[in-house]
Design a protein around this motif. Sequence first.
Motif, PDB file in Angstrom:
ATOM      1  N   GLY A  18       0.802  -1.209   0.000  1.00  0.00           N
ATOM      2  CA  GLY A  18       0.000   0.000   0.000  1.00  0.00           C
ATOM      3  C   GLY A  18       0.838   1.264   0.000  1.00  0.00           C
ATOM      4  N   GLU A  19       1.900   1.283   0.799  1.00  0.00           N
ATOM      5  CA  GLU A  19       2.744   2.478   0.852  1.00  0.00           C
ATOM      6  C   GLU A  19       3.424   2.725  -0.486  1.00  0.00           C
ATOM      7  N   ALA A  20       3.874   1.640  -1.146  1.00  0.00           N
ATOM      8  CA  ALA A  20       4.509   1.802  -2.460  1.00  0.00           C
ATOM      9  C   ALA A  20       3.511   2.330  -3.481  1.00  0.00           C
ATOM     10  N   LEU A  21       2.275   1.849  -3.435  1.00  0.00           N
ATOM     11  CA  LEU A  21       1.247   2.333  -4.354  1.00  0.00           C
ATOM     12  C   LEU A  21       0.920   3.801  -4.077  1.00  0.00           C
ATOM     13  N   LEU A  22       0.893   4.172  -2.807  1.00  0.00           N
ATOM     14  CA  LEU A  22       0.634   5.561  -2.446  1.00  0.00           C
ATOM     15  C   LEU A  22       1.691   6.475  -3.068  1.00  0.00           C
ATOM     16  N   ALA A  28       2.253  10.321  -9.743  1.00  0.00           N
ATOM     17  CA  ALA A  28       1.450  10.436 -10.956  1.00  0.00           C
ATOM     18  C   ALA A  28       0.495  11.616 -10.906  1.00  0.00           C
ATOM     19  N   GLY A  29       0.486  12.357  -9.801  1.00  0.00           N
ATOM     20  CA  GLY A  29      -0.366  13.532  -9.696  1.00  0.00           C
ATOM     21  C   GLY A  29      -1.754  13.264  -9.169  1.00  0.00           C
ATOM     22  N   HIS A  30      -1.955  12.129  -8.507  1.00  0.00           N
ATOM     23  CA  HIS A  30      -3.257  11.811  -7.934  1.00  0.00           C
ATOM     24  C   HIS A  30      -3.380  12.415  -6.539  1.00  0.00           C
ATOM     25  N   GLU A  31      -4.569  12.867  -6.198  1.00  0.00           N
ATOM     26  CA  GLU A  31      -4.883  13.106  -4.797  1.00  0.00           C
ATOM     27  C   GLU A  31      -5.132  11.736  -4.177  1.00  0.00           C
ATOM     28  N   LEU A 163      -8.811   0.171 -14.834  1.00  0.00           N
ATOM     29  CA  LEU A 163      -7.653  -0.639 -14.435  1.00  0.00           C
ATOM     30  C   LEU A 163      -6.481  -0.373 -15.368  1.00  0.00           C
ATOM     31  N   ASP A 164      -6.717  -0.455 -16.675  1.00  0.00           N
ATOM     32  CA  ASP A 164      -5.633  -0.246 -17.639  1.00  0.00           C
ATOM     33  C   ASP A 164      -5.091   1.180 -17.572  1.00  0.00           C
ATOM     34  N   ALA A 165      -5.976   2.135 -17.367  1.00  0.00           N
ATOM     35  CA  ALA A 165      -5.539   3.531 -17.288  1.00  0.00           C
ATOM     36  C   ALA A 165      -4.665   3.755 -16.061  1.00  0.00           C
ATOM     37  N   ALA A 168      -1.130   2.448 -16.529  1.00  0.00           N
ATOM     38  CA  ALA A 168      -0.335   3.351 -17.363  1.00  0.00           C
ATOM     39  C   ALA A 168       0.057   4.614 -16.594  1.00  0.00           C
ATOM     40  N   GLU A 169      -0.887   5.189 -15.834  1.00  0.00           N
ATOM     41  CA  GLU A 169      -0.609   6.424 -15.102  1.00  0.00           C
ATOM     42  C   GLU A 169       0.445   6.228 -14.016  1.00  0.00           C
TER      43      GLU A 169
END
Length: 583
Positions: A18-22, A28-31, A163-165, A168-169
């Motif tokens: 989870g921390e790595a995904l965060l 990637a510019g996500h909130e 999922l695919d997007a 890629a992001e």
Amino acid sequence: MTARRTPVTGIVGLGTLGEALLRLALEAGHEVIAVDSALDALDRTARRLKAADAARTGERAEDRPALTLTTDPAALARAELVIEAVPEDEAVKKAVLRDITARCAPGVPVLTTATTLSVPRLAIAAGSPGSVAGLRFFTPPAAGGPVLPVHSPLASPATAAALDALVAELGLRPASVTAPAAADADDLVLAYLNRAAILCDEGYASARDIDTAMRLGCGLPLGPLETLDLMGIDSVHAALLARWRRTGDCAFEPSPLLSRMVTAGRLGRKSGEGFAAYDELGAVVTPPAGGPGAGTARPVTRVGVVGSGAMARGIAEVMAVGGRHTLLVARGTEQAGRALAAIGDSLTRRVRRGRISPAEREAALARLETSHDLAALGDRDLVVEAVVEDLGAKRVLFARLGEVCAPGTVLATTTSSLSVAACAEASGRPADVIGLHFFNPAPVMRLVELAYTAQAHEDALATARALCRDLGKTAVDCPDRTGFIVNRLLFPYLGGALDLLERADTDIAATDAAVEQGYGYPMGPFALLDTIGLDVSLAIQERLYESFALPELVPSRALSELVAAGALGRKNQRGFRTGERRG
């Protein structure tokens, strides 16, 4: 110009995954809305992000996308996509997924990180089958790292597209492997990691030497204990325990060392301490200690090599290029001449590839002499035996070396599976005898396994270590036990792959692809068996089983039958993958 909309991504669970995904989502510019029930997980993540911000130049924490760290899952109501990254427990995952789908707006994609559980079954249990798909990771996610997108047959087109997007992001690399092959790859690698922890716990070799041996000997991106730290000791322990309970296979019974580390909170990189110690950025601050290192090195300027085969020629070339006057002793004048010519050809190829200069080639050849008389070795500082892998022949040779070599000359055997002690005993001077297992091709491979017996003098070992270092090689210490480090860990892994042939549905190319793409290994187990040679692999299996008599080392029946039928692997283009065109 329209500003890019900021996606809002939820992450539930802030363990290693989870921390790595965060971190990837923020990059990637996500909130990000990150939820974990454990306050220490939230605190650890906050500390690490703060340390990462402090390490960056010209960038402030307020410049990155918004981040919410909370124990309250109600915060997920704003999320446009949620990733579930809780431990691999079916009841826990089902409960978390139900809670996520209940709190989010209808149709919000929810991605589970399940590796062994059925994504469709989890989707049904979540109460929103069309909204759930999967992100299956082999190792913790990193930019450019592999992921297997799991497109559940129940998922809606919108969920599949999301999922695919996201893949890629986040800069992830989709792995083109099947789910069954991925499961087989996980089983093979987890069992290998467990064996490495067992060997470390036994004091067989140090953590650092085990990791170095497997990285350099097999070309792996990380050593097994480094990998355990990266994946999380608790995560690997849980995965092993689940497989052991399900299969009863002792290969998955977690090492007592891993169990102790979990109890002590030494969980690897995420907790700051595992086999090594780490700072807040995940960098190693205290590497594992190495093996024995006492003794006083003696100068080595004159080296002898006994043998004329590929290994003997390679070692002689290494010594000569490394500035040592080298005497190669073959059985006769004809064999010695052929060996010298082959070394000259090898040096010419190295010049063409720009690895040495023409002048260095000529200097190396000037340092090389040949003989067919063992008595000529009387003035050598160190002698390396590289004759046929037969204990009787080696003992006869060492008895003679013990007579003709000067007192204090270090006598080394290149065996990888026979007893160094037996050679030492035959020499009549066991304090001088060690194992120096060079890897083939010796001029290219950096690793040397330095095997020691109880009688070996520390000065002899120190002399060998210093010589290896001067030659640009890396020596790892290991006791005189069949297989040393690399083969002792590699061949149970290869044996596990061979056991898959007992199943009707095994796709060996897919298994190789899963190991290569998922774990970054240079080749999968079946391609590696072809490269080593099926006959050589069978002989090593047999010697390991003779020495240890462990179930994981039982020689493969399939391998035995292939060798009996004349299939030797790449050397005669008859093996597991030899008929394929490989990139």
